[in-house]
Design a protein around this motif. Structure first.
Motif: not given
Length: 67
Positions: A10, A12, A20, A54
């Protein structure tokens, strides 16, 4: 960051309006689960990715890994 094949990554969004992004890890190219990773998104596009701060690994449930 450590991952295995079948985990999801994932990433972001870093700016306002950027969503995302989730990709599947299809190959771990680093040692001991470390990046870089070969990933595939929902459209089938593949890329080599060395995720930054991130990004978060979402580990696959045991028995649900692709390989």
């Amino acid at each position: 960051m450590h991952a295995t094949t079948g985990d999801r990554l994932l990433v972001h969004g870093r700016t306002v309006g950027q969503h995302d992004h989730v990709v599947e890890i299809i190959e771990v190219l680093g040692d001991h689960g470390d990046p870089p990773y070969r990933v595939r998104d929902d459209s089938g596009h593949e890329a080599i990715l060395s995720p930054g701060p991130d990004a978060v690994v979402r580990h696959a449930e045991p028995g649900k890994r692709t390989r």
